[in-house]
Design a protein around this motif. Structure first.
Motif, mmCIF file in Angstrom:
data_model
loop_
_atom_site.group_PDB
_atom_site.id
_atom_site.type_symbol
_atom_site.label_atom_id
_atom_site.label_comp_id
_atom_site.label_asym_id
_atom_site.label_seq_id
_atom_site.Cartn_x
_atom_site.Cartn_y
_atom_site.Cartn_z
ATOM 1 N N ILE A 41 27.625 34.357 -21.174
ATOM 2 C CA ILE A 41 27.341 35.432 -21.558
ATOM 3 C C ILE A 41 26.379 36.067 -20.639
ATOM 4 C CG2 ILE A 41 29.201 35.336 -23.279
ATOM 5 C CD1 ILE A 41 26.086 35.642 -25.049
ATOM 6 N N VAL A 42 26.213 37.247 -20.988
ATOM 7 C CA VAL A 42 25.127 37.908 -19.716
ATOM 8 C C VAL A 42 23.784 38.004 -20.913
ATOM 9 C CG1 VAL A 42 26.587 39.198 -19.087
ATOM 10 C CG2 VAL A 42 25.511 40.359 -21.020
ATOM 11 N N SER A 43 22.634 38.141 -20.651
ATOM 12 C CA SER A 43 21.636 38.234 -21.326
ATOM 13 C C SER A 43 20.660 39.044 -21.246
ATOM 14 C CB SER A 43 20.757 36.669 -21.973
ATOM 15 O OG SER A 43 20.239 36.590 -20.319
ATOM 16 N N SER A 44 19.369 38.978 -22.571
ATOM 17 C CA SER A 44 18.830 39.756 -21.943
ATOM 18 C C SER A 44 18.408 41.761 -21.476
ATOM 19 C CB SER A 44 17.477 39.686 -20.947
ATOM 20 O OG SER A 44 17.274 38.570 -21.193
ATOM 21 N N THR A 45 19.730 41.967 -22.553
ATOM 22 C CA THR A 45 20.123 43.036 -22.299
ATOM 23 C C THR A 45 18.868 44.422 -22.596
ATOM 24 O OG1 THR A 45 21.097 43.478 -24.444
ATOM 25 C CG2 THR A 45 22.465 42.818 -22.234
ATOM 26 N N TRP A 58 21.188 43.768 -17.728
ATOM 27 C CA TRP A 58 21.088 42.162 -17.896
ATOM 28 C C TRP A 58 20.937 42.127 -17.240
ATOM 29 C CZ3 TRP A 58 25.909 45.003 -17.884
ATOM 30 C CH2 TRP A 58 26.909 44.831 -16.894
ATOM 31 N N SER A 59 20.448 40.787 -17.504
ATOM 32 C CA SER A 59 20.632 39.137 -17.221
ATOM 33 C C SER A 59 21.520 38.113 -16.450
ATOM 34 C CB SER A 59 19.165 38.486 -17.359
ATOM 35 O OG SER A 59 18.297 38.621 -17.642
ATOM 36 N N SER A 61 24.928 35.759 -15.937
ATOM 37 C CA SER A 61 25.221 34.153 -16.691
ATOM 38 C C SER A 61 25.011 33.368 -15.203
ATOM 39 C CB SER A 61 26.977 34.652 -17.022
ATOM 40 O OG SER A 61 26.126 32.989 -17.520
ATOM 41 N N GLN A 89 19.793 34.460 -13.472
ATOM 42 C CA GLN A 89 19.286 34.880 -14.650
ATOM 43 C C GLN A 89 18.144 35.589 -14.342
ATOM 44 O OE1 GLN A 89 19.488 30.776 -17.414
ATOM 45 N NE2 GLN A 89 20.612 32.668 -18.424
ATOM 46 N N THR A 92 19.178 41.021 -12.087
ATOM 47 C CA THR A 92 19.578 42.358 -13.120
ATOM 48 C C THR A 92 20.353 42.770 -12.737
ATOM 49 O OG1 THR A 92 17.077 42.830 -14.151
ATOM 50 C CG2 THR A 92 18.994 44.448 -14.489
ATOM 51 N N SER A 119 34.765 35.954 -21.067
ATOM 52 C CA SER A 119 33.579 36.008 -22.589
ATOM 53 C C SER A 119 33.775 36.716 -23.576
ATOM 54 C CB SER A 119 32.374 35.865 -22.374
ATOM 55 O OG SER A 119 32.247 37.497 -22.016
ATOM 56 N N VAL A 122 29.130 40.551 -25.708
ATOM 57 C CA VAL A 122 27.328 40.803 -25.550
ATOM 58 C C VAL A 122 27.300 42.345 -26.467
ATOM 59 C CG1 VAL A 122 25.823 41.121 -24.858
ATOM 60 C CG2 VAL A 122 27.038 39.137 -24.514
#
Length: 327
Positions: A41-45, A58-59, A61, A89, A92, A119, A122
């Motif tokens: 999954i993506v992160s830091s949205t 987002w950052s 995966s 990661q 962006t 996935s 998010v």
């Protein structure tokens, strides 16, 4: 009764035996023998709001199997696909979404691999889009209404404009005016700047101003107010000078008073309206016209615009006069 209990016990035992003989991986029959895979999954949205649009970032995966992402909104009826251009990661990835309504949205981001495996989602909530309603709520930066400007010279082409502190979302205010070359000129002032001086203002013309705002520091777009305001009429003000500072100055060849009670300082003694003798300035008539006298105003003034003259209540009032000044 005992016989019935015996039959129920036997049935229960058979069920337990059958249950125990079921294979633990028989669920794979429903998966066609394939294992379910969930890409990372993506992160830091984050969200960058705009004018009937927004951009989601987002950052990515680090999962190298991911080939693209899909962003869903509007109860998953709308979506946009974004290629997975990187798996680092610290990078962006952005998704720009246009043609939205002025509304607060919820988005879901899924990662996909080449086989179409998806996935878990998010969620990105409270993603606000701005438009005409927001723009209609904006007001121009306030000016110092009790003291909006200072004219800095007698020609009126140098003027200092005075503003008050704006709203925290203000990013600039544009000032439009006509310069001494009859050209419309624009300049912009920052929120931290409360005063600005124009050195080429054409006296007698209007000065307009319009403010611009961003609803957040991440906003894609700025919004101008719907209304362009103008400064109050730019003109030299009439301020009464303090006459208690005035005094007589007796220079050579100045006209003299008829008597001690009719000295020149009767002209500024505070009396109201036309006066009669001896509450007047009366010259002795020893010299031919024109007469001249001298007075000290007590301080320096950069402009003398208006002189109010109140004559005698009967006769011998001057018909022409001139005022000369020196600092």
């Amino acid at each position: 009764m005992r016989k019935n209990k015996l039959i129920i016990t036997c049935i229960t035992a058979v069920c337990l035996v059958l249950g125990c003989t079921q294979k633990p991986d028989e669920f794979r029959d429903f998966l066609n023998g394939e294992e379910v895979k969930y890409p990372g999954i993506v992160s830091s949205t984050f969200v960058q709001p705009g004018n009937l649009r927004l951009r989601i970032g987002w950052s990515p995966s680090p999962d190298p199997s991911i080939t693209y992402y899909r962003v869903y909104w509007n109860n998953r009826r709308d979506s946009v696909e974004v290629p997975a251009t990187t798996h680092t990661q610290t990078d962006t990835i952005f998704a720009l979404i246009n043609n939205l309504q002025e509304y607060t949205y919820t988005f879901f981001v899924h990662s996909f691999d080449a086989k179409g495996n998806r996935s878990i989602p998010v969620e990105i909530s409270n993603a606000r889009v701005y438009g005409n309603t927001y723009r209609g709520s904006l007001l121009n930066r306030p000016i110092n209404i009790t003291d909006p400007y200072d004219l800095l010279n007698d020609e009126g082409n140098e003027i200092k404009l005075k503003f008050l502190t704006p709203d925290t979302s203000n990013i600039s205010t544009v000032i439009r005016y006509t310069n001494t070359a009859d050209q419309v000129t624009e300049l912009s002032i920052a929120p931290s700047q409360n005063e600005v001086t124009l050195t080429d203002f054409k006296y007698g013309t209007k000065i307009a101003y319009q403010s611009f705002y961003k609803p957040s520091s991440l906003s894609l777009d700025s919004f101008a107010t719907n209304v362009i305001d103008t400064f109050p009429v730019i003109e030299f003000g009439v301020v009464e000078v303090p006459k208690n500072l005035f005094s007589r100055v007796n220079l050579p060849y100045d006209v003299q008073a008829l008597e001690s009670g009719t000295q020149v300082d009767k002209l500024w003694d505070g009396s109201q309206g036309p006066q009669g003798y001896p509450n007047i300035f009366h010259s002795n008539g020893d010299s031919p016209l024109p007469h001249h006298f001298t007075m000290d105003m007590g301080k320096l003034y950069d402009s003398l615009r208006t002189l109010q003259v109140t004559g005698r209540n009967c006769c011998h009032n001057p018909t022409e006069f001139e005022v000369w000044g020196i600092a």
